[in-house]
Design an enzyme around this catalytic site. Structure first.
Site, mmCIF file in Angstrom:
data_model
loop_
_atom_site.group_PDB
_atom_site.id
_atom_site.type_symbol
_atom_site.label_atom_id
_atom_site.label_comp_id
_atom_site.label_asym_id
_atom_site.label_seq_id
_atom_site.Cartn_x
_atom_site.Cartn_y
_atom_site.Cartn_z
ATOM 1 N N ASP A 42 0.853 -1.193 0.000
ATOM 2 C CA ASP A 42 0.000 0.000 0.000
ATOM 3 C C ASP A 42 0.886 1.240 0.000
ATOM 4 O O ASP A 42 2.075 1.169 0.326
ATOM 5 C CB ASP A 42 -0.945 0.001 1.211
ATOM 6 N N GLU B 271 0.079 -0.678 5.769
ATOM 7 C CA GLU B 271 1.128 -0.091 6.621
ATOM 8 C C GLU B 271 0.922 1.417 6.786
ATOM 9 O O GLU B 271 1.063 1.957 7.880
ATOM 10 C CB GLU B 271 2.513 -0.374 6.021
HETATM 11 ZN ZN LIG Z 1 6.776 2.445 4.126
#
Ligand SMILES: [Zn+2]
Length: 448
Positions: free
Chosen positions: A92, A154
């Site tokens: 992501d 994340e």
């Molecule tokens: Zn990162």
């Protein structure tokens, strides 16, 4: 052998560019309010297919508690007694933020002056390509068991993988974990990040009066909520800019490689004539000492404010804490400090928003030896140990779940990459040299 690997990685670089362009073209922002979730699904599928081709036969998606999917897979070595290395990255990306601030289209990998621009080009898709390239250069010649986890949320901070790891400890268990989501201090200067600061976020509320009072009729003898807050906040720094939370150690020094003050000034975009704060070196202030930042203040905005004493005000505070200071200890110290510093008998409440532990890697094991040697050979200069001012909570989860594992933080995100900002980019030379170092490491690493 080393020269062969270097040559093979170099031959793979056109493929790196093509594939990084494919991956950057997928706007995998894990926030359904901003981008459709199908984009994250496409990025995850891309990662699954790329690693399946490299022999990760069991690779697949694992749903985590925040709804995101982590890509997890493994590949066994011939020798059953070989050590296991877990490779980490995330697919992501941050949202592009201000579209107008981008000089090139955020989701179109574009070369400018030798760097490749695009959202995620460095953080963290460049690191995914680094893993792929290292493994492709090695072919079947990988003497360690491999595991892979590429997470999908994340950048959201929603903790999907942090929750997943302890619940599936055996799935990801390894002797060494390469957390590839940081970078060197500068292009061409290899480094491993060994220290991360933890943090404490609080909101402090001050109440002096039940309501606004006319500043002409009452101003003078009357306690003022906003003035009290200003006084409290001012007590958190001394004249030299040092953070001064009572009870915390403000004098520790950094023992790894120093952060060159001139580079820091330029990385932080300081104007000429602006001071660097604190009595320590840049690395002391950044990696070894607490640092308090005022994130926001609630009080009347200038437009619409009137000639009234402000009865109440709040501030959101972020305290970064170095290894050696626990978040509970820091939270207690900050709360005491604010309460003690409050003047005039005003009422103070401190609300805890979030806390996170600092992290320090153990660097005396065989994986560190092998990685520092591999970096030296790949770059032609010795690697250094760095700190990082931010937090990566997943590192603490890995350290708690796998107490014996060596954790190595590295990657292609050096300061010029401007991760999280508009105009993110990656230096392809960093992908090339780090893929070479990673390949050498996977060849050389043995359990001691
Ligand atoms: Zn990162």
């Amino acid at each position: 052998m080393t020269d062969d690997l270097r040559a093979r990685v170099s031959e793979l670089m056109p493929r790196v560019r093509g594939e990084l362009a494919d991956l950057v073209a997928i706007p995998s922002v894990a926030d359904p309010r901003q981008f459709p979730p199908e984009e994250c699904a496409r990025a995850a599928k891309w990662v699954v297919e790329a690693f399946r081709e490299l022999g990760f036969d069991d690779i697949g998606l694992h749903e985590t508690a925040d709804g995101s999917n982590a890509v997890v897979g493994s590949r066994a070595a011939t020798d059953p007694d070989a050590p296991t290395v877990l490779l980490y990255a995330h697919y992501d990306v941050q949202p592009p933020l201000d579209d107008d601030a981008w000089r090139t289209p955020p989701f179109e990998l574009t070369e400018v002056d030798g760097r490749w621009f695009g959202r995620g080009a460095a953080d963290c898709k460049g690191n995914i390509l680094m893993h792929l390239t290292a493994l492709r250069a090695l072919g079947d010649d990988v003497p360690v068991h491999l595991k892979l986890v590429v997470e999908g949320s994340e950048e959201q901070g929603t903790g999907g993988l942090e929750d997943f790891v302890p619940r599936h400890a055996d799935l990801l268990r390894a002797d060494t974990i390469l957390v590839c989501d940081t970078g060197n201090a500068a292009v061409g200067a290899p480094a491993v990040t060994v220290s991360l600061r933890g943090m404490v976020n609080v909101v402090v509320h001050v109440e002096a009066l039940p309501t606004e009072l006319h500043s002409g009729m009452f101003g003078g003898p009357t306690p003022d909520g906003l003035a009290a807050l200003v006084q409290m906040l001012a007590s958190l720094r001394d004249a030299g800019g040092n953070t001064t939370v009572t009870g915390l150690d403000h004098a520790q020094t950094w023992e790894g490689a120093p952060y060159d003050p001139a580079s820091f000034r330029s990385d932080a975009l300081l104007a000429e004539g602006e001071s660097l704060l604190g009595s320590g070196s840049v690395s002391d202030m950044l990696w070894a000492r607490p640092a308090l930042t005022i994130l926001g203040i609630d009080c009347p905005p200038v437009v619409g404010s009137t000639a009234a004493i402000v009865p109440r005000a709040s501030a959101r505070l972020n305290l970064r804490i170095p290894p050696g200071t626990g978040p509970e200890e820091a939270l207690a110290a900050l709360t005491d400090h604010l309460t003690t510093a409050a003047p005039w008998g005003v009422t103070v409440t401190v609300e805890t928003e979030a806390t996170g532990s600092p992290f320090r890697a153990a660097t005396d094991g065989p994986a560190y030896d092998a990685m520092l040697g591999a970096m030296r050979d790949a770059y032609g200069v010795g690697a250094v140990l760095l700190g990082q001012g931010g937090s990566i909570p997943l590192c603490n989860v890995f350290a708690d779940t796998y107490p014996g594992a060596e954790i190595v933080l590295m990657g292609v995100e050096e300061p010029l990459a401007l991760i999280h900002a508009p105009n993110e980019s990656v230096d392809p030379g960093e992908i090339e040299r780090l893929a070479t170092a990673e390949a050498m490491f996977l060849q050389r690493y043995r359990r001691s």
